[in-house]
Design an enzyme around this catalytic site. Sequence first.
Site, PDB file in Angstrom:
ATOM      1  N   LYS A  17     179.595 -28.916   8.794  1.00  0.00           N
ATOM      2  CA  LYS A  17     180.009 -28.870  10.212  1.00  0.00           C
ATOM      3  C   LYS A  17     181.476 -29.259  10.371  1.00  0.00           C
ATOM      4  CE  LYS A  17     176.997 -32.006  11.642  1.00  0.00           C
ATOM      5  NZ  LYS A  17     176.120 -32.311  10.494  1.00  0.00           N
ATOM      6  N   ARG A  92     172.820 -34.956  18.921  1.00  0.00           N
ATOM      7  CA  ARG A  92     172.070 -35.283  17.712  1.00  0.00           C
ATOM      8  C   ARG A  92     170.652 -35.716  18.033  1.00  0.00           C
ATOM      9  NH1 ARG A  92     176.201 -36.594  13.894  1.00  0.00           N
ATOM     10  NH2 ARG A  92     175.407 -36.923  11.789  1.00  0.00           N
ATOM     11  N   ARG A 131     181.976 -35.832  -2.173  1.00  0.00           N
ATOM     12  CA  ARG A 131     183.100 -35.508  -1.273  1.00  0.00           C
ATOM     13  C   ARG A 131     184.018 -36.714  -1.015  1.00  0.00           C
ATOM     14  NH1 ARG A 131     180.148 -34.553   4.639  1.00  0.00           N
ATOM     15  NH2 ARG A 131     179.532 -36.735   4.951  1.00  0.00           N
ATOM     16  N   ARG A 165     183.605 -41.975   2.366  1.00  0.00           N
ATOM     17  CA  ARG A 165     182.902 -42.648   3.462  1.00  0.00           C
ATOM     18  C   ARG A 165     181.908 -43.651   2.893  1.00  0.00           C
ATOM     19  NH1 ARG A 165     181.060 -37.882   7.517  1.00  0.00           N
ATOM     20  NH2 ARG A 165     179.316 -39.313   7.741  1.00  0.00           N
ATOM     21  N   ARG A 176     169.836 -40.665   6.430  1.00  0.00           N
ATOM     22  CA  ARG A 176     170.459 -39.722   7.380  1.00  0.00           C
ATOM     23  C   ARG A 176     169.656 -38.424   7.428  1.00  0.00           C
ATOM     24  NH1 ARG A 176     176.286 -40.033   4.965  1.00  0.00           N
ATOM     25  NH2 ARG A 176     176.789 -38.310   6.355  1.00  0.00           N
TER      26      ARG A 176
HETATM   27  P1  AMP Z   1     178.862 -37.571  10.952  1.00  0.00           P
HETATM   28  O1  AMP Z   1     180.309 -37.821  10.718  1.00  0.00           O
HETATM   29  O2  AMP Z   1     178.617 -36.510  11.969  1.00  0.00           O
HETATM   30  O3  AMP Z   1     178.093 -37.361   9.673  1.00  0.00           O
HETATM   31  O4  AMP Z   1     178.280 -38.921  11.604  1.00  0.00           O
HETATM   32  C1  AMP Z   1     178.280 -40.141  10.866  1.00  0.00           C
HETATM   33  C2  AMP Z   1     177.282 -41.115  11.471  1.00  0.00           C
HETATM   34  O5  AMP Z   1     177.665 -41.438  12.818  1.00  0.00           O
HETATM   35  C3  AMP Z   1     175.857 -40.591  11.586  1.00  0.00           C
HETATM   36  O6  AMP Z   1     175.118 -40.789  10.386  1.00  0.00           O
HETATM   37  C4  AMP Z   1     175.312 -41.421  12.733  1.00  0.00           C
HETATM   38  O7  AMP Z   1     174.969 -42.710  12.263  1.00  0.00           O
HETATM   39  C5  AMP Z   1     176.514 -41.585  13.652  1.00  0.00           C
HETATM   40  N1  AMP Z   1     176.572 -40.524  14.690  1.00  0.00           N
HETATM   41  C6  AMP Z   1     177.421 -39.459  14.726  1.00  0.00           C
HETATM   42  N2  AMP Z   1     177.205 -38.698  15.803  1.00  0.00           N
HETATM   43  C7  AMP Z   1     176.188 -39.273  16.472  1.00  0.00           C
HETATM   44  C8  AMP Z   1     175.473 -38.950  17.658  1.00  0.00           C
HETATM   45  N3  AMP Z   1     175.777 -37.847  18.381  1.00  0.00           N
HETATM   46  N4  AMP Z   1     174.468 -39.776  18.058  1.00  0.00           N
HETATM   47  C9  AMP Z   1     174.166 -40.878  17.342  1.00  0.00           C
HETATM   48  N5  AMP Z   1     174.784 -41.248  16.210  1.00  0.00           N
HETATM   49  C10 AMP Z   1     175.797 -40.461  15.764  1.00  0.00           C
END
Ligand code: AMP
Length: 220
Positions: A17, A92, A131, A165, A176
């Site tokens: 994404k 999400r 990554r 990360r 996740r």
């Molecule tokens: P991402 O960078 O999209 O993989 O997001 C990293 C982490 O941030 C996720 O594993 C969640 O813990 C949190 N997170 C990101 N977006 C959301 C969302 N829309 N709602 C709740 N938690 C989020």
Amino acid sequence: MQKPIRIVLTGAPGCGKGTQARILRDKFNLCHLSTGEMLRAEAQKDTPLGRNLKAALDRGEFATDDMIIEMVSSRIEEQDCANGFILDGFPRTLPQAEALEKILQEKNIALNAVIEIQVPDEIIMERILGRYTCANCGEGYHDKNLKPKVYGVCDKCGGTEFVRRTDDNRQTVKNRLINYRKLTYPTIPYFEQLGLLYTVDGTGSIEGTSKKIIEILGLN
Ligand code: AMP
């Protein structure tokens, strides 16, 4: 001037994404709204909220719907989103998806499409564990699949520091993925019912996946 493009990119963690969002942002001058990036920025702060968030992210747990909805709702009001935006990592959960519909209706705007990038779990684990990004410009790399052209030097900005990360470890990725199935997947039939859902296979090359997304959006 092109009509505003407003899309959601969805799919399991590691499906690509963020990579696809950055490509679309640069190609069509769109605003890239990554709730994960917003939360990571907040989690770096030495405040009670920052510390709580960091602990939750490191366990692979979601932030609360209320906080995220508030964050996105005010962000899409900003001028840099006027030409359109890509939502990456939001919505999400089903409550977030319903809140998004409401927010957009109130602003009298609509989504063009929700694009689900599909990648099987085995590939996801391998992609996420390998990554890393340039600490200076955020360009993404991978230990095996996407190395910088010159070892240790970012192709884009020449930076020599790279970061991984803290939530990109095997146990957190497992959590996740569980949370994706349980909490995010229900948004897929929801968007399908609204006639907004398109699915692309995300196992091919980065360029191949971008091409499919651009075709779906009718921008080729
Ligand atoms: P991402 O960078 O999209 O993989 O997001 C990293 C982490 O941030 C996720 O594993 C969640 O813990 C949190 N997170 C990101 N977006 C959301 C969302 N829309 N709602 C709740 N938690 C989020």
